[in-house]
Design an enzyme around this catalytic site. Sequence first.
Site, PDB file in Angstrom:
ATOM      1  N   ARG A   1       0.831  -1.219   0.000  1.00 51.14           N
ATOM      2  CA  ARG A   1       0.000   0.000   0.000  1.00 51.14           C
ATOM      3  C   ARG A   1       0.868   1.272   0.000  1.00 51.14           C
ATOM      4  NH1 ARG A   1      -3.117  -3.618  -0.782  1.00 51.14           N
ATOM      5  NH2 ARG A   1      -5.275  -3.777  -0.050  1.00 51.14           N
TER       6      ARG A   1
ATOM      7  N   SER B   1     -10.886  -0.882   2.578  1.00 48.77           N
ATOM      8  CA  SER B   1     -10.189  -0.982   3.873  1.00 48.77           C
ATOM      9  C   SER B   1      -9.830   0.421   4.350  1.00 48.77           C
ATOM     10  CB  SER B   1      -8.894  -1.774   3.732  1.00 48.77           C
ATOM     11  OG  SER B   1      -9.162  -3.079   3.318  1.00 48.77           O
TER      12      SER B   1
ATOM     13  N   GLU C   1      -5.664   4.288   5.741  1.00 49.85           N
ATOM     14  CA  GLU C   1      -5.287   3.970   4.363  1.00 49.85           C
ATOM     15  C   GLU C   1      -5.678   5.067   3.357  1.00 49.85           C
ATOM     16  OE1 GLU C   1      -3.653   2.787   1.450  1.00 49.85           O
ATOM     17  OE2 GLU C   1      -5.781   2.759   1.039  1.00 49.85           O
TER      18      GLU C   1
HETATM   19  N1  EPU Z   1     -11.239 -10.490  10.173  1.00 51.25           N
HETATM   20  C1  EPU Z   1     -12.026 -10.563  11.307  1.00 51.25           C
HETATM   21  N2  EPU Z   1     -13.063  -9.681  11.443  1.00 51.25           N
HETATM   22  C2  EPU Z   1     -13.350  -8.764  10.512  1.00 51.25           C
HETATM   23  C3  EPU Z   1     -12.562  -8.692   9.351  1.00 51.25           C
HETATM   24  C4  EPU Z   1     -11.497  -9.560   9.211  1.00 51.25           C
HETATM   25  O1  EPU Z   1     -11.816 -11.382  12.177  1.00 51.25           O
HETATM   26  O2  EPU Z   1     -14.301  -8.013  10.716  1.00 51.25           O
HETATM   27  C5  EPU Z   1     -10.132 -11.428  10.030  1.00 51.25           C
HETATM   28  C6  EPU Z   1     -10.567 -12.714   9.363  1.00 51.25           C
HETATM   29  O3  EPU Z   1      -9.938 -13.790   9.992  1.00 51.25           O
HETATM   30  C7  EPU Z   1     -10.030 -12.624   7.966  1.00 51.25           C
HETATM   31  C8  EPU Z   1      -8.807 -11.753   8.144  1.00 51.25           C
HETATM   32  O4  EPU Z   1      -9.125 -10.872   9.234  1.00 51.25           O
HETATM   33  O5  EPU Z   1      -9.734 -13.862   7.436  1.00 51.25           O
HETATM   34  C9  EPU Z   1      -8.452 -10.928   6.938  1.00 51.25           C
HETATM   35  O6  EPU Z   1      -9.607 -10.350   6.372  1.00 51.25           O
HETATM   36  P1  EPU Z   1      -9.808 -10.275   4.783  1.00 51.25           P
HETATM   37  O7  EPU Z   1      -9.469 -11.555   4.136  1.00 51.25           O
HETATM   38  O8  EPU Z   1     -11.156  -9.684   4.542  1.00 51.25           O
HETATM   39  O9  EPU Z   1      -8.675  -9.289   4.326  1.00 51.25           O
HETATM   40  P2  EPU Z   1      -8.157  -7.942   4.952  1.00 51.25           P
HETATM   41  O10 EPU Z   1      -6.811  -8.152   5.538  1.00 51.25           O
HETATM   42  O11 EPU Z   1      -9.206  -7.371   5.840  1.00 51.25           O
HETATM   43  C10 EPU Z   1      -6.938  -7.153   2.787  1.00 51.25           C
HETATM   44  C11 EPU Z   1      -6.897  -5.894   1.977  1.00 51.25           C
HETATM   45  C12 EPU Z   1      -8.121  -5.792   1.098  1.00 51.25           C
HETATM   46  C13 EPU Z   1      -8.128  -6.988   0.158  1.00 51.25           C
HETATM   47  C14 EPU Z   1      -8.144  -8.274   1.009  1.00 51.25           C
HETATM   48  C15 EPU Z   1      -7.999  -9.504   0.152  1.00 51.25           C
HETATM   49  C16 EPU Z   1      -5.614  -4.280   3.268  1.00 51.25           C
HETATM   50  C17 EPU Z   1      -5.663  -3.053   4.116  1.00 51.25           C
HETATM   51  N3  EPU Z   1      -6.801  -4.748   2.857  1.00 51.25           N
HETATM   52  O12 EPU Z   1      -8.058  -7.030   3.654  1.00 51.25           O
HETATM   53  O13 EPU Z   1      -8.014  -4.616   0.322  1.00 51.25           O
HETATM   54  O14 EPU Z   1      -9.233  -6.977  -0.711  1.00 51.25           O
HETATM   55  O15 EPU Z   1      -7.031  -8.283   1.932  1.00 51.25           O
HETATM   56  O16 EPU Z   1      -6.691  -9.599  -0.324  1.00 51.25           O
HETATM   57  O17 EPU Z   1      -4.543  -4.787   2.977  1.00 51.25           O
HETATM   58  C18 EPU Z   1      -8.617  -2.310   0.280  1.00 51.25           C
HETATM   59  O18 EPU Z   1      -7.426  -2.053   0.390  1.00 51.25           O
HETATM   60  O19 EPU Z   1      -9.492  -1.416   0.197  1.00 51.25           O
HETATM   61  C19 EPU Z   1      -9.048  -3.702   0.303  1.00 51.25           C
HETATM   62  C20 EPU Z   1     -10.347  -4.045   0.312  1.00 51.25           C
END
Ligand code: EPU
Length: 346
Positions: free
Chosen positions: A174, A246, A342
């Site tokens: 990012r 995010s 972000e």
């Molecule tokens: N989780 C929770 N509770 C929540 C949300 C997440 O417990 O409310 C835990 C879950 O275990 C989940 C893990 O966190 O498996 C990760 O969540 P997720 O797979 O939704 O991914 P993320 O880390 O929240 C990142 C990116 C997203 C991208 C996804 C998929 C960042 C800041 N965000 O989200 O990017 O789509 O991975 O690769 O790196 C964006 O930047 O706008 C964005 C949507």
Amino acid sequence: MNSAKNASKPAKLTRNLGLKHRNSFGLDSTAELAYEITSANQLPALMKELGDKKLTWRALGGGSNVILPESLPGATLLINILGQEIIQSDQEYSWLSVGAGVNWHEFVAWTLDQNLPGLENLALIPGTVGAAPIQNIGAYGVEIGEYIDSIEAFDSSAHAFVTLSQEACQFAYRDSYFKQNPNRFIVTKVVFKISKAWQARLQYADLAKQFAESSSSPSAKQIFDAVCTIRSNKLPDPKVIGNAGSFFQNPIVSTEQYEQLSKKFPNLVSYPDIPGMRKLAAGWLIDQCGFKGKRVGPVGVYEDQALVLVNHGGGTSTDILNLAKSIQEEVQNNFGIGLDIEPNIL
Ligand code: EPU
């Protein structure tokens, strides 16, 4: 400097333009002077004029990663430079030149129509091609920076067009050289380099799960469709409920700090990072603090994904930033971790 850029029709100016429908958070914001940039050729004269008049300025792409204040003084440059073409191809790679104003998702769909797979994991990310490299958009194990050959931008410090190689863009999680130098560059064109040796990239658990039961390897189009389905299920549609994806970056901590935390919180969600470091799921940290689905006046935390802040309607940047502050404080108090915002706060 590209001296071949001839003069062209000046950028169209609209005074006091409402930007509510030009930012995915749906925040009410008025741009004092809004210039629509349809060609890179318009920039040298316009930037000189803004400089001479000592006006502040900022560039706006799809408005999907910004927090806009109620009024934007000075000039707001709406980047609408279109066009996409395959400019070169050899046995190993294809090079694509794409205007900064092209919609990102439509561009990804077009690459698949052209039989140039590679970007399918990045389907359905809102915003424009020109804004995407600034925060090095990434999802499902792929980051845009890997596929960029070079970027053309207007450098307001040098008052000239520059071409930055992939290396010069300094892509990281990012992050990029553009993000490190805010309000200096206006991205006008992105050149992608796509390998012809395509391989499905399914290391991200959510995505791998979609194909766990199939015996053959999925096509790029199947991955594209699966990513669209996962995103639609997890993330709110900005057309329905205002948001900027995010809201916080996933924090990166030392393995030492990670090990201490995971002893205390055995369910802590994390991902491998560079040696010695570990990336934590900010969504999990925020969720544990009880924020998921919480509403504070017109804004809140999305009910299905704690990393996404939403505007239920009528919220302002102050409402969003106040909520963000209380989340940052709770996560700091409970886990000793600071969260970085972000989207770009204008
Ligand atoms: N989780 C929770 N509770 C929540 C949300 C997440 O417990 O409310 C835990 C879950 O275990 C989940 C893990 O966190 O498996 C990760 O969540 P997720 O797979 O939704 O991914 P993320 O880390 O929240 C990142 C990116 C997203 C991208 C996804 C998929 C960042 C800041 N965000 O989200 O990017 O789509 O991975 O690769 O790196 C964006 O930047 O706008 C964005 C949507």
